[in-house]
Enzyme design. Structure first.
Site, PDB file in Angstrom:
ATOM      1  N   GLU A  95      32.867  50.964  11.830  1.00 26.77           N
ATOM      2  CA  GLU A  95      33.446  50.479  10.575  1.00 26.77           C
ATOM      3  C   GLU A  95      32.900  49.078  10.290  1.00 26.77           C
ATOM      4  O   GLU A  95      32.684  48.290  11.220  1.00 26.77           O
ATOM      5  CB  GLU A  95      34.973  50.399  10.735  1.00 26.77           C
ATOM      6  N   LYS A 194      39.647  55.334   3.953  1.00 25.32           N
ATOM      7  CA  LYS A 194      40.636  54.836   4.927  1.00 25.32           C
ATOM      8  C   LYS A 194      42.011  54.662   4.266  1.00 25.32           C
ATOM      9  O   LYS A 194      42.131  54.077   3.191  1.00 25.32           O
ATOM     10  CB  LYS A 194      40.149  53.499   5.496  1.00 25.32           C
ATOM     11  N   CYS A 226      39.731  53.318  12.360  1.00 20.12           N
ATOM     12  CA  CYS A 226      40.374  52.135  12.944  1.00 20.12           C
ATOM     13  C   CYS A 226      41.910  52.192  12.961  1.00 20.12           C
ATOM     14  O   CYS A 226      42.481  52.985  13.689  1.00 20.12           O
ATOM     15  CB  CYS A 226      39.871  50.882  12.227  1.00 20.12           C
TER      16      CYS A 226
END
Ligand SMILES: *[C@@H]1O[C@H](CO)[C@@H](O)[C@H](O)[C@H]1NC(C)=O
Ligand SMILES: *[C@@H]1O[C@H](CO)[C@@H](O)[C@H](O)[C@H]1NC(C)=O
Ligand SMILES: *[C@@H]1O[C@H](CO)[C@@H](O)[C@H](O)[C@H]1NC(C)=O
Ligand SMILES: *[C@@H]1O[C@H](CO)[C@@H](O)[C@H](O)[C@H]1NC(C)=O
Length: 506
Positions: A95, A194, A226
């Site tokens: 990321e 995300k 994440c």
């Protein structure tokens, strides 16, 4: 079969045997921990040309590593060094790996590209005019040239119409932190926006969590990014309802010890769900961002943790090919978890209890002393117990703690944690404070938790101030963490970290 084939076959069997998997059931994959070259500044907007120039600097390094991953030379025995074993089939990149972090909504804009919907048959990943699609064209070509699936993270901009879409931002478009997946023919086959942003004012939260999967010849994969890993959606939805057992996971993870280091929590996630989790982190040790791995059903097949070296790190390793699970494997409720006190009544029980904060949560602790013993500690609805044998070291203080509550620092999520911790120094007030040093090895440990949440089992060792993982422990189906042989190195922490997703919203 000629001689060299036999040799390769034997060698491959040997390697695969070492991993504990059968030859026919594995696939080679790669993750690249990248030392991202950051733009000179992120508070003043740059031109698109400058933005592209910066991203190309990172892409050039990534290209070199991708070529290495796809064409691994087998260097185990020099005699067959010239024989190429086919390389990785899939590569995961981190990321923020192309431009870094700390942007505002305005300053990230020149870095964004409009990414087509992969399901739209008219969409092409790399239009004839590359202007505005430089990154997509680069990734598409790289996937084709290396014949790999490539998972990268970049910024997506999508126009919207304020008069028909009430969520549409004032500037008339959405900006998303996005994972893109290209297949070996260079086609964009999936993208994921995300959902659980971590202090990212540059990006919008999608209106609904996106549950994104993609097919490969070696199984169905899911994707998330994440901070997502701490929440129910998309991870639990993908695993429990879609039956996904392979996850690609770009991350820019800043370690929070003792429980939320990248290598610690990501490997715990793979063990809990018995899945492959391919985690690629950025490499910025000065910001405490490091640690990537190819994690699998019982720990890892490869991982890296290096907080001293400034270089990125490529990991290539084989993972078992895992078929999707049918829906409603509700492993959560499969066992009745009882607090059995671990049936060792002749061990001494300590009464020196105290409270101390761990990552801003107030735990109830009891000190752990002696060569062997038993401890129990409870907080609210949670009770934890351990039985242990160890080589005691007078300079090391350990405590066993319990926390049952809503964590509210840097994110809101409900935890029930049982944890055995090495304290930072010999003062009990330092229990829960960051440390990466320990000298005490545990040869036997059993830990139980009464939590009915989703339990992530985590064991962290210390190798001269570096975090280390171990595969020498078990997490059994009844929720017991056990160590029955000496761990390789001194213990920093052993924990049953339970997430109670149903209590996240108060
Ligand atoms: C890693 O990145 C930092 C910051 O961008 C840079 O100063 C350093 O030279 C890089 N190190 C290597 C080995 O590329
Ligand atoms: C936005 O939607 C309205 C209502 O459908 C339409 O009249 C208008 O042309 C649209 N604007 C743009 C920029 O597409
Ligand atoms: C733990 O140590 C004690 C004392 O040395 C020993 O009697 C016992 O068998 C050990 N238990 C385990 C499980 O190793
Ligand atoms: C893990 O559990 C299995 C099955 O109970 C056992 O055979 C194995 O020895 C255990 N391994 C470790 C490292 O405890």
């Amino acid at each position: 079969m000629d001689v060299s084939n036999v040799l390769i076959f034997c060698l491959v069997s040997l390697i695969n045997h070492a991993n504990g998997y059968n030859y026919l059931d594995i696939v080679k994959v790669a993750v690249y921990e990248h030392n991202v070259t950051l733009p000179p500044f992120t508070v003043i907007p740059v031109t698109r040309d400058e933005a592209v120039r910066n991203m190309m600097e990172n892409l050039k390094v990534i290209e070199y590593q991708a070529k290495k991953a796809s064409d691994q030379m087998l260097k185990v025995f020099p005699v067959i060094e010239r024989i190429t074993i086919r390389g990785a089939k899939l590569l995961v990149l981190p990321e923020d790996g192309l431009y870094g972090y700390l942007f505002t909504r305005r300053t990230i804009y020149p870095y964004l590209e409009q990414i087509p919907d992969p399901k739209d048959p008219a969409s092409t990943p790399c239009p004839t005019s590359r202007a505005g699609s430089e990154v997509q064209c680069f990734l598409s070509r790289l996937a084709m040239e290396t014949a790999m699936f490539i998972v990268a993270n970049m910024g997506d901009k999508q126009p919207c119409n304020k008069s028909i879409d009430t969520h549409c931002p004032l500037d008339g478009h959405y900006q998303y932190n996005t994972d893109v997946i290209y297949n070996p023919s260079g086609k964009l086959i999936a993208k994921y926006h995300k959902y659980n942003l971590f202090y990212e004012p540059a990006f919008d939260v999608p209106n609904e969590p996106e549950i994104v999967t993609f097919e490969t010849p070696f199984g169905l994969f899911g994707v998330f990014t994440c901070f997502d890993i701490l929440f129910h959606d998309p991870p639990i939805e993908l695993i429990q309802n879609k039956g996904v057992r392979n996850i690609v996971f770009p991350t820019a993870w800043f370690d929070a010890l003792p429980h939320l280091s990248a290598v610690g929590f990501h490997s715990a996630f793979a063990v809990k769900w018995e899945i492959n989790l391919l985690a690629a982190n950025i490499h910025h040790p000065k910001q405490n961002a490091q640690g990537s791995g190819i994690y699998s059903i019982d720990g890892f097949t490869a991982y890296t943790y290096d907080n001293k070296d400034q270089n990125g790190r490529l990991l290539v390793s084989s993972i078992p090919i895992l078929k999707s699970k049918p829906k409603a494997d509700n492993s959560q409720n499969r066992f009745l978890r009882v607090h059995d006190g671990l049936k060792t009544s002749n061990y001494q029980v300590s009464d020196s209890e105290f409270k101390a904060p761990v990552f801003h949560d107030i735990y109830d602790f009891v000190l752990v002393s002696g060569d062997y013993g038993k401890r129990e500690i409870c907080q609210k609805d949670l009770c934890c117990s351990i039985v242990y044998n160890r080589t005691e070291n007078k300079n090391d203080l350990y405590a066993f703690g319990a926390f049952d509550g809503l964590h509210t620092y840097q994110g809101t999520y409900y935890l029930q944690v049982c944890t055995l911790l090495k304290c930072q120094n010999t003062n009990f007030k330092s229990c829960g404070v960051d440390t990466t040093y320990a000298a005490t090895t545990f040869e036997y440990l059993k830990m139980t938790s009464t939590s009915n949440g989703y339990i992530y089992p985590e064991v962290m060792l210390s190798n001269n101030g570096m975090l280390e993982l171990s595969n020498r422990w078990n997490f059994t189906k009844d929720g017991v963490l056990s160590v029955i042989e000496n761990l390789e190195n001194p213990l920093l922490s052993a924990s049953l970290i339970s997430r109670v997703y149903s209590k996240d919203k108060v």
